[in-house]
Design a protein around this motif. Structure first.
Motif, short mmCIF file in Angstrom:
data_model
loop_
_atom_site.label_atom_id
_atom_site.label_comp_id
_atom_site.label_asym_id
_atom_site.label_seq_id
_atom_site.Cartn_x
_atom_site.Cartn_y
_atom_site.Cartn_z
N GLU A 187 0.82 -1.22 0.00
CA GLU A 187 0.00 0.00 0.00
C GLU A 187 0.85 1.26 0.00
O GLU A 187 0.42 2.31 -0.48
CB GLU A 187 -0.92 0.01 1.22
CG GLU A 187 -2.12 -0.91 1.10
CD GLU A 187 -1.81 -2.37 1.37
OE1 GLU A 187 -2.70 -3.21 1.14
OE2 GLU A 187 -0.68 -2.69 1.81
N TYR A 188 2.10 1.14 0.53
CA TYR A 188 3.01 2.28 0.59
C TYR A 188 4.41 1.84 0.17
O TYR A 188 4.85 0.74 0.52
CB TYR A 188 3.11 2.85 2.02
CG TYR A 188 1.79 3.22 2.65
CD1 TYR A 188 1.23 4.49 2.47
CD2 TYR A 188 1.11 2.31 3.45
CE1 TYR A 188 0.03 4.83 3.07
CE2 TYR A 188 -0.09 2.64 4.06
CZ TYR A 188 -0.63 3.90 3.86
OH TYR A 188 -1.83 4.24 4.45
N HIS A 189 5.08 2.71 -0.57
CA HIS A 189 6.48 2.45 -0.91
C HIS A 189 7.30 3.68 -0.54
O HIS A 189 7.05 4.78 -1.02
CB HIS A 189 6.65 2.15 -2.40
CG HIS A 189 8.01 1.61 -2.72
ND1 HIS A 189 8.23 0.32 -3.12
CD2 HIS A 189 9.24 2.18 -2.62
CE1 HIS A 189 9.53 0.13 -3.27
NE2 HIS A 189 10.16 1.25 -2.97
N VAL A 190 8.30 3.47 0.31
CA VAL A 190 9.13 4.56 0.83
C VAL A 190 10.51 4.48 0.18
O VAL A 190 11.12 3.41 0.15
CB VAL A 190 9.27 4.47 2.36
CG1 VAL A 190 9.92 5.73 2.92
CG2 VAL A 190 7.90 4.24 3.01
N ILE A 191 11.02 5.63 -0.29
CA ILE A 191 12.24 5.58 -1.10
C ILE A 191 13.04 6.88 -0.99
O ILE A 191 12.46 7.97 -0.88
CB ILE A 191 11.84 5.30 -2.58
CG1 ILE A 191 13.03 4.94 -3.44
CG2 ILE A 191 11.07 6.48 -3.18
CD1 ILE A 191 12.63 4.32 -4.78
N PRO A 192 14.38 6.80 -0.98
CA PRO A 192 15.18 8.03 -1.01
C PRO A 192 15.07 8.70 -2.39
O PRO A 192 14.88 8.01 -3.40
CB PRO A 192 16.61 7.54 -0.78
CG PRO A 192 16.53 6.09 -0.51
CD PRO A 192 15.21 5.60 -0.99
N VAL A 193 15.25 10.00 -2.42
CA VAL A 193 15.19 10.73 -3.70
C VAL A 193 16.44 11.60 -3.83
O VAL A 193 16.69 12.47 -3.00
CB VAL A 193 13.93 11.61 -3.79
CG1 VAL A 193 13.94 12.43 -5.08
CG2 VAL A 193 12.67 10.74 -3.73
N MET A 221 3.57 6.53 -3.35
CA MET A 221 5.03 6.68 -3.43
C MET A 221 5.45 7.79 -2.47
O MET A 221 5.04 8.95 -2.62
CB MET A 221 5.46 7.00 -4.85
CG MET A 221 5.09 5.92 -5.87
SD MET A 221 5.80 4.28 -5.51
CE MET A 221 7.55 4.63 -5.57
N LEU A 222 6.28 7.44 -1.50
CA LEU A 222 6.70 8.36 -0.45
C LEU A 222 8.20 8.58 -0.55
O LEU A 222 9.00 7.71 -0.16
CB LEU A 222 6.33 7.79 0.92
CG LEU A 222 4.88 7.27 1.07
CD1 LEU A 222 4.68 6.62 2.42
CD2 LEU A 222 3.88 8.40 0.83
N ALA A 300 15.36 7.14 3.62
CA ALA A 300 14.02 6.58 3.47
C ALA A 300 13.49 6.07 4.81
O ALA A 300 12.32 6.27 5.15
CB ALA A 300 14.02 5.45 2.45
N VAL A 301 14.36 5.42 5.59
CA VAL A 301 13.95 4.92 6.90
C VAL A 301 13.60 6.09 7.83
O VAL A 301 12.60 6.06 8.55
CB VAL A 301 15.05 4.05 7.52
CG1 VAL A 301 14.62 3.53 8.89
CG2 VAL A 301 15.40 2.89 6.59
#
Length: 357
Positions: A187-193, A221-222, A300-301
């Protein structure tokens, strides 16, 4: 004794029906991909999250230690198909390592432009050892990429930064793997940008797999940038980006617009985290969950922790956090904390005394 052959395929062979390749495409692979989803155990306990499942997509177990290998197998394969003789990239580290490795495997020359003093030693070492021609410029990553673009326009060298569309195509396979492993998208994807190619590619992959009927869910997308290098958050380029997370120390992302599209189309967000928050998250996942990832991964964490404390996540959902690279990439940062090392005589009692402190 008999001989045993173990076949492990890379992302092009595994997902070629979703990739722009033909029988004429020479596949240059290091068996990239197939990285694990590691269930986080300490993190939800620390935050009091009892009814969500959190997974680390640990891209540090790719051949050169980062997610860049997924895109590089595509970029180098297509460059070879198009009769290129050399490739070039600007890099804060991981791209240079990956480009150099895949270029070495294909017989292509590789040129790497890096910003002076702004690259982790583990990554710089890789670029050299894989045989790339490393050129250090007295400037930042954005200036290096500008030069690479200008060289690429001359047509004699192929650019393998994420402005190369084949890079995005390869990187989207991480989303495919997640769905294959979980049975559906989270439902959620967390990622560095940083340069923003990764959030772009994951969103593309999730959309394509859903369209193919392989999933029912599209995740929010977070994305998280470092506070000192957060152009998307601020809405304008950052001339002199600064952060301990060297992989995302980028002031003018090449995939800026597509990252915003991934954010907006998915109903997600892109926010910033401080270096202090990154440092705490970096140590937490290593010391409590046993996963050693580079500082950019910890962004991301850190972002996940911020959102969890705001009660952002709905109960009974799945969350994936992309950890972009191995902690071994940045030995200087890993050893920058005040970790005591005690020296004693080689005697049992002396050792036991230290153990009992």
């Amino acid at each position: 004794m008999g001989s045993y052959a173990v076949k492990k395929i890379g992302v092009i062979e595994r997902y070629q029906e979703f990739l722009p390749v033909t029988e004429k495409t020479p596949i240059i692979s290091l068996n990239e991909g197939n990285t694990p989803l590691i269930l986080a155990e300490a993190l939800p306990c620390e935050l009091g999250l009892k009814d969500v499942r959190i997974y680390y997509k640990f891209e540090g177990l790719n051949p050169t230690g980062s997610f860049k290998d997924r895109g590089m197998t595509m970029a180098i394969s297509k460059a070879l198909e198009e009769k290129a003789t050399a490739v070039i990239c600007a890099s804060t580290g991981n791209t240079s390592a990956s480009a150099a490795a895949f270029a070495a495997r294909s017989g292509l020359k590789c040129y790497v432009l890096i910003p002076e003093g702004k690259i982790a030693k583990g990554k710089l070492m890789q670029a050299y050892r894989y045989g790339a021609k490393v050129i250090m410029i007295r400037g930042n990553f954005d200036q290096a990429l500008k030069l690479v673009r200008e060289i690429g326009e001359e047509g004699s060298v192929t650019i393998v930064n994420s402005i190369n569309p084949f890079r995005i195509q390869g990187q989207k396979t991480a989303a495919f793997e997640i769905i294959d492993d979980l049975g559906d998208a989270p439902e959620y994807h967390v990622i560095p940008v940083g340069n923003a190619g990764n959030i772009t590619s994951y969103w593309l992959g999730y959309q394509e797999y859903k369209k193919a009927g392989k999933s029912k869910v599209l995740p929010k997308m977070l994305g998280f940038q470092a506070a000192g290098a957060a152009p998307i958050v601020h809405g304008h380029p950052v001339e002199k980006p600064e952060t301990i997370a060297t992989a995302i120390r980028i002031g003018n992302p090449a995939s800026w617009k597509s990252a915003e599209a991934a954010r907006d189309e998915s109903g997600g967000l892109i926010e910033a985290v401080t270096d202090e928050e990154i440092g705490r998250a970096y140590r937490f996942i290593a010391e409590r969950d046993g996963v050693f990832a580079e500082p950019a991964s910890a962004a991301a964490v850190a972002g996940f922790i911020k959102l969890a404390k705001r009660n952002y996540f709905k109960p009974k959902t799945k969350i994936v956090i992309t950890l972009t690279g191995s902690g071994l990439k940045d030995p200087d940062y890993a050893l920058s904390f005040d970790d005591p090392i005690e020296s004693v005589e080689p005697e049992l009692e002396a050792v036991k005394e230290i153990m009992e402190k």
